[in-house]
Design a protein around this motif. Structure first.
Motif, short mmCIF file in Angstrom:
data_model
loop_
_atom_site.label_atom_id
_atom_site.label_comp_id
_atom_site.label_asym_id
_atom_site.label_seq_id
_atom_site.Cartn_x
_atom_site.Cartn_y
_atom_site.Cartn_z
N ARG B 115 0.84 -1.21 0.00
CA ARG B 115 0.00 0.00 0.00
C ARG B 115 0.87 1.25 0.00
NH1 ARG B 115 -3.44 -2.20 -2.14
NH2 ARG B 115 -4.19 -4.14 -1.28
N TRP B 118 3.06 4.27 -5.21
CA TRP B 118 3.25 3.63 -6.52
C TRP B 118 1.99 2.83 -6.90
CZ3 TRP B 118 5.21 3.74 -10.98
CH2 TRP B 118 5.51 2.61 -11.74
N ILE B 121 -0.79 5.14 -7.74
CA ILE B 121 -0.69 5.68 -9.11
C ILE B 121 -1.26 4.67 -10.11
CG2 ILE B 121 0.98 6.16 -10.97
CD1 ILE B 121 2.63 7.68 -8.98
N ILE B 122 -0.88 3.39 -9.94
CA ILE B 122 -1.41 2.37 -10.87
C ILE B 122 -2.94 2.34 -10.81
CG2 ILE B 122 -1.48 -0.10 -11.38
CD1 ILE B 122 1.38 -0.34 -10.47
N GLU B 123 -3.49 2.41 -9.60
CA GLU B 123 -4.95 2.32 -9.46
C GLU B 123 -5.65 3.51 -10.10
OE1 GLU B 123 -5.59 1.67 -5.32
OE2 GLU B 123 -5.42 -0.50 -5.54
N ILE B 124 -5.16 4.73 -9.82
CA ILE B 124 -5.77 5.92 -10.40
C ILE B 124 -5.65 5.88 -11.92
CG2 ILE B 124 -5.54 8.43 -10.59
CD1 ILE B 124 -4.64 8.35 -7.61
N ASN B 125 -4.47 5.42 -12.37
CA ASN B 125 -4.22 5.32 -13.80
C ASN B 125 -5.22 4.39 -14.48
OD1 ASN B 125 -2.58 5.69 -16.15
ND2 ASN B 125 -1.96 3.59 -15.85
N ILE B 126 -5.50 3.23 -13.86
CA ILE B 126 -6.45 2.29 -14.46
C ILE B 126 -7.84 2.90 -14.53
CG2 ILE B 126 -7.66 0.10 -14.07
CD1 ILE B 126 -4.93 -0.98 -13.06
N ASN B 128 -8.57 6.02 -14.75
CA ASN B 128 -8.57 7.03 -15.80
C ASN B 128 -8.62 6.42 -17.19
OD1 ASN B 128 -8.70 9.68 -14.87
ND2 ASN B 128 -6.62 9.55 -14.09
#
Lengths: 313, 299
Positions: B115, B118, B121-126, B128
């Motif tokens: 947690r 990094w 970021i991956i989660e927000i990126n997905i 988006n």
């Protein structure tokens, strides 16, 4: 994100220590790296979109100035007298989007309110998937229906061009109704019963409870769903390219043919502009603008949903 | 300063309190009907759309050779075989590419990811990526698969573009399925000294399979219905051979678009008939998804 199955810290620690022991093996570590690489694909996709779009867009702005792009009011990149003013495309996009939202907001919200506040659970279990089917219909089918059913029907009543913003917008609105509806429904369902019951105890009717208690309490989720709906409408291509036409115009007359950003992109892709030509680069310049607008809307929607979320405990 | 008022004036200016309850309840009933209408309009339009399409296209759909012949320049002749084969090939490649990567990414995020920023970021990126318009994925595909990797406007470029488009949805639905696996299963496995990956393979994945498959099929049926990204990548509206992975290609939605944009009146019926074929394909896929969810859900 916390795993909801874990009640407290001691379980977290138990799970971590068990997992640590269980993943000491070298082959276990290799698996972890492979799975991490899978997750990395999403980052690479975003990087790819940004790098490729903005590289070509940079090339575009070497030849066409920002002022020509944002201050001119004519978009005629394919004519002899070339103009690169993007406003007609933005205008077309937001005109069709506005019509779509004028349909999707009332239909989506009334679906959500009815399913949450009025429908028997068994009825809701049938009606909700029925509404959501609308989102599963390919958008090219909505284009067909708009051009060959809705437009002739409307032309009996109001004078419309064959390709017009109204039919495309109306159809897009129907298509987006489930997006607005299902996110709003989740927000409305999250409003605790106690708030409604408190309102009833004050002698309020069900309708007044909905408008004065439930909807205000669910407002952040509802606004987030509307912004997300706008983002979908802005990015939608097939319905507008088929039914709204390809006439870049600065007009708010919904009876006329307009061209959206996406419709222009489809038009230029279907033609034969060689790679590296200025026409080809307009595809990316418009694409970059579309990407930035939808990205901004998605971020705002996400932010609104989280920022103003009411906490009920 | 003190406020003074004459009590009598106050009483005179206040209207008599009536709760108006009947009027308010009537208004409530009116709105209940309005809300129901709002819900039913969407379903009504869906029914109208299906009716219209079957009326326009059923005769053409059932005409001999429609599913098995090459397209023709005449609206009442020929068929849509290359488009059907293209769409099925596209679907197969999308499955082969997205299922391992999507489920892998979901497993990483649910079972392995620490947690930290990094992972955030991956989660927000997905989330988006799930909101990026299809036609923008087309630009990505054109740049990466057509030019950078040199595939050109071939089926594989279209298929990989659709794969990237489907990936965020598959990751999100797979994560939900994996998150729903009870921890007791994992602990029981660890307790027997089984390693983490073998625990995932033998306990977590089988339990999550129905949820994962449902998400996969729903996103595949979206991909098969998508046209915007394929137009950018270079799908063609007319093909007289069965496409291979590295050849020019069509797709059912592209065939529909191509038919709609032709001026002769008969092509509208051909478009409607192709829509029927596309809807049959998509509804079959969704039917399979519902069947899998009901048949294989472990209670």
């Amino acid at each position: 994100m916390q795993n909801p199955n874990l009640p407290d810290d001691s379980y977290q620690r138990l799970r971590r220590s068990l997992e640590k022991k269980a993943s000491e093996d070298i082959s276990e570590k290799i698996v972890a790296v492979i799975l991490f690489a899978c997750a990395l694909v999403s980052i690479l996709t975003t990087t790819g979109i940004v790098v490729i779009i903005f590289q070509e867009t940079w090339g575009f702005f070497q030849e066409v100035s920002l002022a020509q792009f944002f201050l001119d009011t004519k978009w005629t990149p394919l004519f002899a007298d070339r103009h690169f003013g993007v406003w007609p495309l933005i205008n077309g996009t937001f005109l069709t989007t506005a019509i779509a939202m004028a349909v999707a907001i009332p239909l989506g919200l009334s679906s959500a309110i009815y399913l949450s506040e009025y429908a028997q659970p068994k009825v809701a279990a049938i009606l909700r998937p029925a509404v959501e089917l609308l989102a599963g219909i390919p958008t090219v089918v909505y284009g067909y229906f708009a051009l060959l059913f809705i437009t002739p029907l409307l032309r009996n009543v109001i004078p419309l061009e064959l390709f017009n913003a109204l039919s495309a917008g109306l159809m897009m609105g129907v298509m987006i109704t489930p997006t607005v509806g299902s996110i709003s429904l989740d927000a409305i369902k999250a409003v605790p019963r106690s708030l409604r019951e408190g309102a009833y105890a004050l002698g309020i009717t069900k309708l007044e409870a909905i408008f004065k208690v439930v909807l205000p309490a669910a407002l952040s989720g509802i606004i987030a769903s509307i912004i997300l709906g706008i983002s979908r409408a802005v990015g939608e291509t097939m319905t507008v390219v088929i039914a709204a036409g390809q006439q870049p115009r600065l007009t708010i007359n919904f009876a006329e043919s307009v061209e959206t950003m996406t419709a222009y992109m489809a038009q230029i892709s279907g033609g034969d502009s060689p790679r590296g030509s200025l026409n080809f680069k307009t595809l990316y310049a418009v694409g970059a603008l579309l990407f930035l607008i939808t990205l901004a809307l998605n971020i705002v929607s996400y932010w609104v949903a989280n920022r103003f979320k009411e906490k009920y405990d | 300063m003190t406020i003074t008022y004459k009590p009598d004036d106050y009483l005179d200016s206040t209207p008599e309190f009536t709760d108006n309850i009947e009027q308010r309840e009537t208004l409530g009933k009116v709105f209940e009907i309005l809300f129901l209408l709002g819900l039913l309009i969407g379903i009504f339009i869906l029914a109208l759309l299906l009716f219209d399409i079957f009326q326009d296209g059923l005769a053409r759909f059932l005409s001999p050779g429609f599913l098995t012949e090459n397209p023709s320049r005449f609206p009442d002749q020929g068929g849509i075989r290359p488009a059907i084969i293209s769409s099925i090939l596209l679907g197969i490649v999308v499955i082969v590419v997205t299922v391992p990567i999507g489920v892998g990414a979901a497993l990483y995020l649910e079972e392995y990811a620490p947690r930290n920023w990094w992972t955030a970021i991956i989660e927000i990126n997905i989330s988006n990526l799930a909101g990026v318009p299809s036609i923008v994925y087309g630009l990505l595909g054109l740049g990466v698969f057509n030019y950078l990797l040199g595939f050109g406007p071939a089926l594989i470029s279209g298929a990989l573009t659709l794969s990237l488009l489907s990936l965020p949805v598959i990751i999100v639905t797979s994560r939900e399925a994996i998150r729903a696996v009870p921890n007791s299963l994992r602990y029981a496995s660890y307790g027997l000294g089984i390693t983490k990956w073998r625990t995932i393979r033998s306990h977590v994945i089988p339990y999550a399979v129905p949820g994962i498959l449902t998400g996969v099929i729903i996103s595949i049926s979206r991909a098969i219905g998508d046209a915007a990204s394929l137009i950018v990548v270079g799908a063609v509206g007319f093909l007289t051979f069965n496409p291979g992975l590295f050849q020019r290609f069509m797709a059912l939605p592209i065939q529909i678009y191509s038919y709609i944009t032709r001026p002769e009146p008969g092509f509208a019926n051909a478009a409607a008939a192709t829509i029927i074929a596309l809807l049959v394909l998509i509804l079959t896929l969704n039917g399979v998804a519902i069947y899998i969810r009901q048949r294989f859900t472990i209670n």
